[in-house]
Design an enzyme around this catalytic site. Structure first.
Site, PDB file in Angstrom:
ATOM      1  N   HIS A 199      12.550  -0.915   4.843  1.00 15.29           N
ATOM      2  CA  HIS A 199      11.181  -1.184   4.402  1.00 15.29           C
ATOM      3  C   HIS A 199      10.420   0.105   4.100  1.00 15.29           C
ATOM      4  O   HIS A 199       9.784   0.221   3.052  1.00 15.29           O
ATOM      5  CB  HIS A 199      10.450  -1.972   5.485  1.00 15.29           C
ATOM      6  CG  HIS A 199       9.051  -2.353   5.118  1.00 15.29           C
ATOM      7  ND1 HIS A 199       8.762  -3.411   4.294  1.00 15.29           N
ATOM      8  CD2 HIS A 199       7.860  -1.794   5.444  1.00 15.29           C
ATOM      9  CE1 HIS A 199       7.462  -3.504   4.131  1.00 15.29           C
ATOM     10  NE2 HIS A 199       6.879  -2.527   4.823  1.00 15.29           N
TER      11      HIS A 199
ATOM     12  N   HIS B 112       7.738   4.136   1.279  1.00 11.47           N
ATOM     13  CA  HIS B 112       6.846   5.216   1.672  1.00 11.47           C
ATOM     14  C   HIS B 112       7.581   6.550   1.853  1.00 11.47           C
ATOM     15  O   HIS B 112       7.270   7.300   2.777  1.00 11.47           O
ATOM     16  CB  HIS B 112       6.107   4.840   2.960  1.00 11.47           C
ATOM     17  CG  HIS B 112       5.315   3.583   2.870  1.00 11.47           C
ATOM     18  ND1 HIS B 112       4.156   3.489   2.120  1.00 11.47           N
ATOM     19  CD2 HIS B 112       5.519   2.353   3.403  1.00 11.47           C
ATOM     20  CE1 HIS B 112       3.676   2.264   2.211  1.00 11.47           C
ATOM     21  NE2 HIS B 112       4.483   1.550   2.985  1.00 11.47           N
TER      22      HIS B 112
ATOM     23  N   LYS C 266       3.442  -1.715  -7.221  1.00 16.95           N
ATOM     24  CA  LYS C 266       2.938  -1.325  -5.897  1.00 16.95           C
ATOM     25  C   LYS C 266       1.510  -0.834  -6.074  1.00 16.95           C
ATOM     26  O   LYS C 266       1.258   0.159  -6.761  1.00 16.95           O
ATOM     27  CB  LYS C 266       3.807  -0.225  -5.293  1.00 16.95           C
ATOM     28  CG  LYS C 266       3.346   0.233  -3.898  1.00 16.95           C
ATOM     29  CD  LYS C 266       3.621  -0.811  -2.832  1.00 16.95           C
ATOM     30  CE  LYS C 266       3.297  -0.281  -1.440  1.00 16.95           C
ATOM     31  NZ  LYS C 266       3.574  -1.250  -0.366  1.00 16.95           N
TER      32      LYS C 266
END
Length: 298
Positions: free
Chosen positions: A174, A189, A232
């Site tokens: 993730h 990220h 995103k």
């Protein structure tokens, strides 16, 4: 006085840790400064050049307009950076995952070996990782390095379901890799994953709505982008940081401030990390997986 102590103390009971560990905001800020200083594998200005281009307001992040004609990453010295053991270990992991949630993740033995190598290189073979362990050891979170590494392996690579069924996700996938859920990019990220996908033509950088105050790396950007056709709205990441820096900061904040804002100090500048616990399943003695963690972009 007792009420003040209770307010300042953060216990790890909620994560299932065997001992109560109190960590103050001041201790987190002090340690984060130390880890920042110890990040010897961070990119230098001669090794990494970015081109942030258009800065938009927070109210514009959902517009899905490509306002930047050039890639975010102008130059990355792959020969220097990618030859570092921690970078090499991370890059080997990035192609192991099925990005769409709902698809079962297979974990062959080679992938398990790559996970072990990544944790060993980042947390055992760097002074930054050793500093994080020593701090957590001093607080009673772990009794040995082997316990520390085993817990990180479950915390980061243990599989759980984001789709109420198949074991299709993990904290590492993730946060470091990114996922597609409900037609949108979820997580994602990490700057190396961003660079590699942009280089391969799979990612289009649109704009940014946050650029940290640092003039050297690591920096922080809050970015808008499209990954393999999915958008995103705000994908924040440390830019130019080493893999061990990202892993250590997220781990520190998750263990000490699970499900909360974690306030850091990096090079004399304030920065926070938001963490989320995964509450639908546990590992070990009731410990919770990481749901997400990322640099906050106020």
């Amino acid at each position: 006085m007792m009420q003040v102590i209770l307010i300042l103390a953060i216990t790890l009971i909620s994560q299932g840790y065997s001992e109560i560990t109190s960590v103050t905001d001041a201790e987190i800020k002090s340690l984060s400064e130390t880890l920042y200083t110890l990040d010897s594998n961070r990119a230098t200005a001669s090794e990494l050049v970015i081109d942030p281009q258009v800065d938009i307001s927070d109210s514009e992040t959902g517009s899905q307009l490509d306002l930047s004609s050039r890639p975010l990453f102008q130059y990355v010295n792959e020969d220097t950076l990618f030859s570092k053991p921690t970078y090499s270990a991370l890059l080997k992991l990035l192609d192991n995952y099925k990005r769409v949630t709902g698809e079962v993740e297979d974990v062959p033995s080679q992938e398990t070996e790559e996970q072990d190598a990544f944790l060993e290189e980042t947390m055992l073979n760097t002074s930054l990782g050793q500093e994080l362990y020593n701090f957590l050891y001093s607080k009673g979170a772990y009794s040995s390095q082997s316990e520390f590494i085993q817990d990180l392996k479950m915390m980061w690579f243990g599989l759980y379901s984001r789709s109420k069924g198949p074991l299709d996700s993990s904290a590492f996938e993730h946060i470091f890799v990114g996922e597609i859920k409900s037609g949108k990019v979820s997580g994602f990220h990490n700057w190396l994953q961003f660079y590699m996908n942009e280089k391969q033509g799979l990612l289009e950088y649109y704009s940014h709505n946050f650029n940290g105050p640092w003039t050297t790396y690591p920096d922080v950007l809050g970015m808008q982008f499209k990954w393999d056709g999915y958008f995103k709205e705000v994908g924040s990441a440390f830019i130019g940081s080493s893999p061990e820096f990202d892993l250590a900061m997220y781990t520190l904040c998750y263990i000490t401030r699970p499900g909360k804002l974690c306030h850091l100090s990096l090079g004399g500048q304030p920065q926070s990390i938001q963490t989320y616990t995964w509450d639908n399943s546990t590992y070990g003695d009731g410990k919770k997986y990481i749901g997400s963690a990322y640099p906050a972009t106020p």
